[in-house]
Scaffold this motif. Sequence first.
Motif, short mmCIF file in Angstrom:
data_model
loop_
_atom_site.label_atom_id
_atom_site.label_comp_id
_atom_site.label_asym_id
_atom_site.label_seq_id
_atom_site.Cartn_x
_atom_site.Cartn_y
_atom_site.Cartn_z
N ALA A 44 0.83 -1.20 0.00
CA ALA A 44 0.00 0.00 0.00
C ALA A 44 0.87 1.26 0.00
O ALA A 44 0.59 2.22 -0.74
CB ALA A 44 -0.93 0.00 1.20
N ARG A 45 1.92 1.26 0.80
CA ARG A 45 2.79 2.44 0.85
C ARG A 45 3.52 2.63 -0.47
O ARG A 45 3.59 3.74 -1.00
CB ARG A 45 3.79 2.31 2.00
CG ARG A 45 4.77 3.46 2.08
CD ARG A 45 5.37 3.59 3.46
NE ARG A 45 6.22 2.48 3.84
CZ ARG A 45 7.51 2.34 3.48
NH1 ARG A 45 8.07 3.24 2.71
NH2 ARG A 45 8.21 1.31 3.91
N PHE A 46 4.07 1.55 -1.03
CA PHE A 46 4.77 1.66 -2.30
C PHE A 46 3.83 2.07 -3.43
O PHE A 46 4.24 2.71 -4.39
CB PHE A 46 5.44 0.33 -2.67
CG PHE A 46 6.54 -0.08 -1.73
CD1 PHE A 46 7.12 0.83 -0.85
CD2 PHE A 46 7.00 -1.39 -1.70
CE1 PHE A 46 8.12 0.45 0.03
CE2 PHE A 46 8.00 -1.79 -0.83
CZ PHE A 46 8.57 -0.87 0.04
N GLY A 47 2.57 1.67 -3.31
CA GLY A 47 1.59 2.01 -4.33
C GLY A 47 0.95 3.38 -4.13
O GLY A 47 0.02 3.74 -4.85
N GLY A 48 1.42 4.12 -3.14
CA GLY A 48 0.90 5.46 -2.91
C GLY A 48 -0.39 5.51 -2.12
O GLY A 48 -1.02 6.57 -2.02
#
Length: 1011
Positions: A477-481
């Motif tokens: 989720a964090r890497f995907g924004g």
Amino acid sequence: MLGPVETRSVSPVFVGRADELAVLTDALSNAAGHEPQALLIGGEAGVGKTRLTEEFVCEATRRGAVVAVGGCVEIGAEGLPFAPFSTALRSLRRQLPDELAAAAAGQEGELARILPELGETPRGPHDEQSTARLFELTARLLERIAADRTVVLVLEDLHWADTSTRHLLAYLFRTLGRGSLVVVATYRADDIHRRHPLRPLLAELDRLRTVQRIELARFNRAEVRRQLAGILATQPDEALVDSVFERSDGNAFFVEELVASMGSGCRTGLTESLRDLLLVRVEVLPEAAQRVVRIVAEGGSTVEYPLLLAVSRLTEDELIEALRAAVGANILLATPDGDGYRFRHSLVREAVSDDLLPGERSRVNRRYAEALEADDTLVRAEERVIRLASYWFCAGDPAKALPAALDASVAARRRHAYSEQLRLLERAMDLWDSAPQDVREVLRPVDYTEVYPPCGCDPATTPLVRLDLLAEATLAARFGGERERALKFTKLALRMLEDEPDPLRAAWFWTERSRLVSSLARGDGWEELAVAQELVRGLPPSHVHAEVLMRVAGWGMLHNPGPDNLAAAERAVEYARMVGAQEVELDARVTVGSLLTEAGDPAGGLAALHEVKDRAAALGFTMIAGRAHINLTSLLESMGRSRESVELAEHGVQLVSKARLLDVESWISGNMAESLYSLGRWDEAAEAAERTLRAGQSAAPRGSAATRLAHLALARGELTEAAHQLAAAHAHFGTHDTQPQHRIPLYRLAVGVAAGEGRIADVRSELAAAVADGFPLGHHRYAWPLLLAAVSAEADAVGLPAAEAGRAAALDTVRAAARTLATPFPVWTAHAEYVRAELLRAEGRDGVDDWRSVEAAVRPLERPYLLARARHRLAEALLAAGGDRAQAGLLVRQAHAAADRLGSRRLREDLALLAQRARLPLVDADETVEAEAETDPVEALGLTSRERDVLRLVAAGLSNRQIAEELFISPKTASVHVSNILAKLGVAGRGEAAALAHRLRLFTPADQPTG
């Protein structure tokens, strides 16, 4: 008349759409001039989007363009990551193998995430910039291919697009800047309901002036007649036109289906139901053909022939005969590459799929899954895992669906398709309790996660648990924004850990939560880090322990400087080395080097940072190498070594831009802007700050860029722009960012803007607030400019009636704060000397020797703006003391030339008026005539005699009514004069005009009104 319709339901005549086709061909012409074109074609299902794009593709091919078509693939309810781009690039590779190889040279591994044929996908790195790097490389690849030829990229069925495809398309539409490239994307408008994920993208693209949007309307009656004439090869009778137009409502595909169904002998039994309309031609097929059509409907957008043969369980002859019947009835089409079959229109596929019985659907999906498991050559390797995940899920078999979903999540992660990875992980979590325990027990973290096991266990022998999935989902989720969703995952995990205590896991989630809270401007992250630190206290060294210590030290360095931070950073290095966490070790060593420098060992600190920088770059840890560049350039600037800082920043930008680490690049560019400002290279500084704003993905680097632009505007005398950028910086940093390196410069800017606008009370208020917040150890570099700005404002306001009260207290505040600040390098020694001289000027006690000391201290620093200001004050002091006029004239000319070169309007005007008052030439005497003795500095500003009188009273603090009474004019006339004065002086208000008059010493105390 309807006899031949069975094999020809499509009109060979292109009906209508002339205007829309013209828009597309115009775009083709524009692209030939190396102006990339972006177009969206929308319309309801069956309205004719595909036919329009086919006509355009034919025209583009006729003109010599290279055309590549890719469609969004629907597999069950899912899209395949990057499917249309993979297909289109694969087509380009077939058509232009050498050109594509040259365009991808050096980046084959990264680009293989979208086009697997380019080679092996490298393992990692995974971070919040991974997707951006991939998108940038894809954009540059397309631009290179389209540099010498026109390339048309058609992406169909965007309503089925996966999240990664949508994001990549948006990126291309925003950033493509060169090349003869046309990108056309189609979507089904009637599917875009309020919550459809494509809807926000369409709204975003509508705001881009570079994107053209074409909406296809239904045919009118005349166009339906022409379509019927093309299908029937003769003019239809009007009764047929009326019937077909009424029942199709002008939808081109429905027209074809109505005519085809009539030709199939089903005219009387046809109902008005759309579903029945679409199924009627399927129902008249032979039983074997109907069975094959139902199987194809459940297989996805396209089904490969070998896979269809395996699933149908027909002999090859039987399958070919069934396919021939379905193709002959215009229900199925062979794919352009001849590898498989698809429905001629997706509406028919949806209708057939909806008509399947529940048990029939699960059985067909099970057959697809079993076929793929039995033979992994039936479909492309990159599609196999995600199709297996979909087929097993639709088959309703949790025992098979859970590991299949996890396998697919790993494949999505390798492609940097983090949104798809997240969706698959969420499915796996939903399936977790339904899957048999023996299935779950054989799953291992080492196979499905790249998060080091937060529990500290061996990932090869420890069973996978739900918390491992939550940890992986947090990163996805964090890497995907999607930071909000990541925050929710940490909350869920920590709630679970209340019932199942696990200190290391909890510390890991608290550390992630700290990062997320900070990036979302919900806090500074310390509360969460403190919990993580307490959880690992006393535990043996571990990867988690090392990272917690490293982040605690980094937080302290930025928010709460002190010796404890160095100890924590060195312990993090030690722990990371013990457990083999090389990346964490290097990251912690960056913090150690920075803290050593600030603790009084600049040589040792800089050497340590250079060593880490080179080591991280060699090992491929570009993010850490970039962080080392950020800290090095900042520390060099704080030492006054601005030229070195710029050179290193240029190298750092080059390094991280290749890896598309946008936030890191923006920080380095921001530091470069600061050093360029110090060196007097202001235009370059502005460009670097603008680059920071463009590249920055997070709030903090964008706030830093706005701060740099505000400093430039303030120095140039552009107060309105400075105030605007100051407000922007506050908005970016938010109310939770208490880092002194951000906070103190904002106070300094607020002081500068208030001083320029004549608001001396606000100058004092900002100074008091800054001093109350404190100047932590190592932040003298930000505090000295703040004190200098505040005390200079006090000195400039001498003689301003409203400024007299409170001046002594303000000067005492400056003196007390200055005594606490270090001067470890010559640049800060010079600032201290400058502050001392300004304190004396504010008290009317400054002399020539004071300003000689300032000028001598600043001269070696390569700080042209600071030097020009110091020379201005020295010249003033010389003239006031009746000293050497020749030397004063030289100082004024040198400072004026520097101000002119820098573009500092304010300083230039100050110097010009000083020269006028003292009758000094601004250039050498042999180049110009000395200024006339009687030149009036007020007249030089373009003010009339009456406006001079009004300005004198404004400077004294009188209101319009008081001015009117003093000059025996009406208040309205006084108001008009004040407005004219503000416009001529280029100031925003009365206070700024008064401050300017006092700063330029336009009036003596004797000029002020009495009584």
